[in-house]
Design a protein around this motif. Structure first.
Motif, PDB file in Angstrom:
ATOM      1  N   GLY A 113       0.829  -1.311  -0.174  1.00  0.00           N
ATOM      2  CA  GLY A 113       0.068   0.180  -0.048  1.00  0.00           C
ATOM      3  C   GLY A 113       0.890   1.128  -0.137  1.00  0.00           C
ATOM      4  O   GLY A 113       0.558   2.256  -0.296  1.00  0.00           O
ATOM      5  N   LEU A 114       2.112   1.056   0.091  1.00  0.00           N
ATOM      6  CA  LEU A 114       3.001   2.380   0.112  1.00  0.00           C
ATOM      7  C   LEU A 114       3.377   2.574  -1.320  1.00  0.00           C
ATOM      8  O   LEU A 114       2.820   1.925  -2.434  1.00  0.00           O
ATOM      9  CB  LEU A 114       4.604   1.931   0.678  1.00  0.00           C
ATOM     10  CG  LEU A 114       4.449   1.619   2.185  1.00  0.00           C
ATOM     11  CD1 LEU A 114       5.872   0.951   2.666  1.00  0.00           C
ATOM     12  CD2 LEU A 114       4.101   2.628   2.946  1.00  0.00           C
TER      13      LEU A 114
ATOM     14  N   ALA B 296      -3.352  -5.061  -4.088  1.00  0.00           N
ATOM     15  CA  ALA B 296      -2.528  -4.783  -5.552  1.00  0.00           C
ATOM     16  C   ALA B 296      -1.041  -4.536  -5.276  1.00  0.00           C
ATOM     17  O   ALA B 296      -0.642  -4.701  -4.153  1.00  0.00           O
ATOM     18  CB  ALA B 296      -3.196  -3.084  -5.826  1.00  0.00           C
ATOM     19  N   TRP B 297      -0.666  -4.581  -6.512  1.00  0.00           N
ATOM     20  CA  TRP B 297       1.021  -4.551  -6.379  1.00  0.00           C
ATOM     21  C   TRP B 297       1.333  -2.978  -6.971  1.00  0.00           C
ATOM     22  O   TRP B 297       0.724  -2.414  -7.747  1.00  0.00           O
ATOM     23  CB  TRP B 297       1.576  -5.337  -7.617  1.00  0.00           C
ATOM     24  CG  TRP B 297       3.033  -5.609  -7.458  1.00  0.00           C
ATOM     25  CD1 TRP B 297       3.941  -6.200  -6.810  1.00  0.00           C
ATOM     26  CD2 TRP B 297       3.757  -4.835  -8.459  1.00  0.00           C
ATOM     27  NE1 TRP B 297       5.063  -6.025  -7.220  1.00  0.00           N
ATOM     28  CE2 TRP B 297       5.186  -5.084  -8.014  1.00  0.00           C
ATOM     29  CE3 TRP B 297       3.605  -3.604  -9.066  1.00  0.00           C
ATOM     30  CZ2 TRP B 297       6.417  -4.672  -8.534  1.00  0.00           C
ATOM     31  CZ3 TRP B 297       4.935  -3.120  -9.900  1.00  0.00           C
ATOM     32  CH2 TRP B 297       6.021  -3.268  -9.525  1.00  0.00           C
ATOM     33  N   ASN B 298       2.021  -2.104  -6.065  1.00  0.00           N
ATOM     34  CA  ASN B 298       2.500  -0.865  -6.564  1.00  0.00           C
ATOM     35  C   ASN B 298       4.117  -0.804  -5.985  1.00  0.00           C
ATOM     36  O   ASN B 298       4.501  -0.974  -4.797  1.00  0.00           O
ATOM     37  CB  ASN B 298       1.816  -0.004  -5.820  1.00  0.00           C
ATOM     38  CG  ASN B 298       1.845   1.361  -6.328  1.00  0.00           C
ATOM     39  OD1 ASN B 298       1.906   1.755  -7.234  1.00  0.00           O
ATOM     40  ND2 ASN B 298       2.053   2.191  -5.407  1.00  0.00           N
TER      41      ASN B 298
ATOM     42  N   LEU C 110      -2.065   4.723   3.409  1.00  0.00           N
ATOM     43  CA  LEU C 110      -1.812   3.872   2.263  1.00  0.00           C
ATOM     44  C   LEU C 110      -2.553   4.083   0.955  1.00  0.00           C
ATOM     45  O   LEU C 110      -3.574   4.501   1.093  1.00  0.00           O
ATOM     46  CB  LEU C 110      -2.009   2.401   2.826  1.00  0.00           C
ATOM     47  CG  LEU C 110      -1.309   1.879   4.211  1.00  0.00           C
ATOM     48  CD1 LEU C 110      -1.695   0.602   4.496  1.00  0.00           C
ATOM     49  CD2 LEU C 110       0.048   2.035   3.647  1.00  0.00           C
ATOM     50  N   GLU C 111      -2.154   3.626  -0.204  1.00  0.00           N
ATOM     51  CA  GLU C 111      -2.738   3.882  -1.321  1.00  0.00           C
ATOM     52  C   GLU C 111      -3.862   2.614  -1.652  1.00  0.00           C
ATOM     53  O   GLU C 111      -4.954   3.061  -2.216  1.00  0.00           O
ATOM     54  CB  GLU C 111      -1.980   3.670  -2.562  1.00  0.00           C
ATOM     55  CG  GLU C 111      -1.256   5.108  -2.908  1.00  0.00           C
ATOM     56  CD  GLU C 111      -0.897   5.122  -4.320  1.00  0.00           C
ATOM     57  OE1 GLU C 111      -0.952   4.333  -5.033  1.00  0.00           O
ATOM     58  OE2 GLU C 111      -0.833   6.562  -4.603  1.00  0.00           O
ATOM     59  N   PHE C 112      -3.781   1.573  -0.788  1.00  0.00           N
ATOM     60  CA  PHE C 112      -4.600   0.606  -0.970  1.00  0.00           C
ATOM     61  C   PHE C 112      -4.269  -0.390   0.225  1.00  0.00           C
ATOM     62  O   PHE C 112      -3.483  -0.401   0.902  1.00  0.00           O
ATOM     63  CB  PHE C 112      -4.686  -0.135  -2.016  1.00  0.00           C
ATOM     64  CG  PHE C 112      -3.399  -0.702  -2.507  1.00  0.00           C
ATOM     65  CD1 PHE C 112      -2.880  -1.892  -2.144  1.00  0.00           C
ATOM     66  CD2 PHE C 112      -2.565   0.255  -3.544  1.00  0.00           C
ATOM     67  CE1 PHE C 112      -1.647  -2.343  -2.308  1.00  0.00           C
ATOM     68  CE2 PHE C 112      -1.271  -0.422  -3.755  1.00  0.00           C
ATOM     69  CZ  PHE C 112      -0.634  -1.647  -3.080  1.00  0.00           C
ATOM     70  N   SER C 113      -5.282  -1.311   0.623  1.00  0.00           N
ATOM     71  CA  SER C 113      -5.329  -2.339   1.666  1.00  0.00           C
ATOM     72  C   SER C 113      -4.221  -3.256   1.532  1.00  0.00           C
ATOM     73  O   SER C 113      -4.193  -3.613   0.131  1.00  0.00           O
ATOM     74  CB  SER C 113      -6.508  -2.961   1.930  1.00  0.00           C
ATOM     75  OG  SER C 113      -6.663  -3.535   3.086  1.00  0.00           O
ATOM     76  N   PRO C 114      -3.390  -3.620   2.074  1.00  0.00           N
ATOM     77  CA  PRO C 114      -2.222  -4.292   1.836  1.00  0.00           C
ATOM     78  C   PRO C 114      -2.697  -5.740   1.535  1.00  0.00           C
ATOM     79  O   PRO C 114      -3.719  -6.209   1.854  1.00  0.00           O
ATOM     80  CB  PRO C 114      -1.622  -4.572   3.391  1.00  0.00           C
ATOM     81  CG  PRO C 114      -2.045  -3.344   3.933  1.00  0.00           C
ATOM     82  CD  PRO C 114      -3.195  -2.955   3.748  1.00  0.00           C
TER      83      PRO C 114
END
Length: 424
Positions: A142-143, A190-192, A183-187
């Motif tokens: 999520g980072l 997604a892959w970022n 965070l950009e999304f819940s751990p």
């Protein structure tokens, strides 16, 4: 290893003529055209260096030729080294992959997921589950990186100079800053591509009780004899540091040198580079300088199951775990990625613990083998290891960004085309 001494390619099941064509391709399309200042290519197969070439310049302005021992900024090729170092701690039983990150960074326990707003007035929601150590290693945490310029979270990273090439602050200050950004999304969702591996470097220091940079030196670099790999270039080696250049949007570059037909925009002058002194921020995600010889030593240890010349970094089962796809549901980057960049192709490629992992070469539309693992750096450096073919390829140049040209795809195609006796 002061210099490379290639053996006969034919003795290792490769064609010398086909390998030489790669050098001609690089010279014609990239060096003579002014796209790259110079290139270094090393190919090893079945335990032998079958091809080694250096072309062009390490520093166009001063007309310094590129040499076997030129020192390069390897940027994100730091990530596999940091990931291996962390797995050494896992093998010691000091940490487990499924542990929550907040066990070691308590201030992150209340990190929320971005919903709306801008810094400092973010609106967040609780994550579906806590961030785990494995999320950091596989970039599902999520980072993010601020350079992706995709979201308000990215903007907050840029504002605090988190994860920039010109690194600011310290590992401690980065951890404190990240506690204030959602965070950009819940751990796991997604892959970022992100600063996750910088966090891994912080955790290595915290869990081992040894400063991160000292851990790498004492546990990896010194035992393997990687004498030219560090987070800065000492004075006595400064003359070996290459210049780094920016690619222009047109596909050419701009500050003229009489030695180049095109031009180059100088990004980092080796005479005044920040890499000439120890940094305050020790970046496990992108801070190392190295040589092709040193990085080949690291790759040889991996291809040999985690050990080289009596020095064992990690066990073969741990390495097998690292080079297996860890994306949830065994999905590939096409299905899970929120970021696009040139460090790997996406279709048919997953991500392990510090490496991209080829799952299905047919989907990548590039020759290769299932189980190859690889990564690259922002200045267009790259490597890949193919255990099935006992193959290592390392490519070095210094041009930012790595997305400027399709050289990695071309290299993979041409190196595999040089194999005359496949293990498959």
């Amino acid at each position: 290893m002061p210099a490379f001494a290639p053996t006969s390619p034919e003795a290792a099941g490769m064609s010398k003529a086909a390998l030489d064509r790669i050098d001609n391709h690089l010279k014609r399309r990239y060096i003579d055209a002014g796209r790259f200042p110079g290139t270094q290519l090393v190919v090893s197969r079945r335990g032998h260096i079958v091809h080694s070439s250096v072309q062009g310049f390490a520093d166009l302005e001063r007309e310094v030729p590129l040499k076997d021992d030129t020192i390069f900024r390897i940027y994100s090729m730091t990530k596999p080294i940091t990931s291996v170092a962390f797995m050494m701690l896992v093998e010691q039983g000091l940490v487990a992959l499924d542990e929550p990150v907040h066990k070691y960074i308590p201030d992150w326990k209340s990190l929320g997921v971005f919903q709306a707003g801008v810094a400092p007035a973010f609106v967040t929601r609780p994550p579906a589950r806590p961030m785990q150590i494995v999320d950091l290693l596989r970039h599902t945490s999520g980072l993010t990186y601020g350079f992706q310029q995709r979201s308000n979270v990215d903007a907050a990273y840029r504002d605090r100079q988190i994860g920039t090439i010109e690194l600011a602050g310290t590992l401690d200050s980065m951890i404190a800053d990240l506690a204030k950004i959602p965070l950009e999304f819940s751990p796991g969702d997604a892959w970022n591509y992100s600063v996750s591996t910088d966090v891994i470097g912080y955790l290595i220091g915290k869990i081992s009780g040894v400063p991160f940079e000292r851990f790498l030196k004492e546990r990896i670099f010194d035992p393997l004899g990687m004498a030219d790999t560090d987070f800065f270039v000492p004075t006595e080696k400064a003359h070996r540091l290459a210049a780094c250049y920016n690619a222009a949007a047109t596909g050419m570059m701009s500050v003229r040198s009489p030695s180049a037909k095109g031009g180059l925009t100088l990004q980092d002058d080796p005479a005044t580079s920040p890499y000439l002194s120890p940094p305050s921020f020790i970046s496990g995600g992108g801070g190392l300088c190295s040589t092709a010889a040193d990085y080949l030593t690291f790759c040889r240890a991996l291809l040999n199951g985690g050990a080289l010349d009596g020095v064992r970094l990690i066990g073969p089962k741990t390495l097998a775990l690292m080079t297996t796809n860890h994306l949830p549901g065994n999905r590939d980057l096409t299905d899970m990625s929120r970021s696009m960049f040139a460090e790997a192709t996406y279709s048919g490629v997953g991500f392990g613990l510090g490496f991209s992992v080829t799952m299905n070469p047919a989907k990548t539309l590039i020759a290769g083998s299932p189980g190859e693992y690889a990564w690259g750096g922002a200045a267009t450096t790259s490597f890949w290891i193919d255990p099935a073919e006992e193959l290592i390829t390392i490519f070095m140049t210094q041009v930012i960004p790595s997305t400027a040209y399709p050289v990695r795809r071309e290299l993979r195609t041409m190196v595999y085309a040089a194999i005359t006796d496949s293990n498959l």
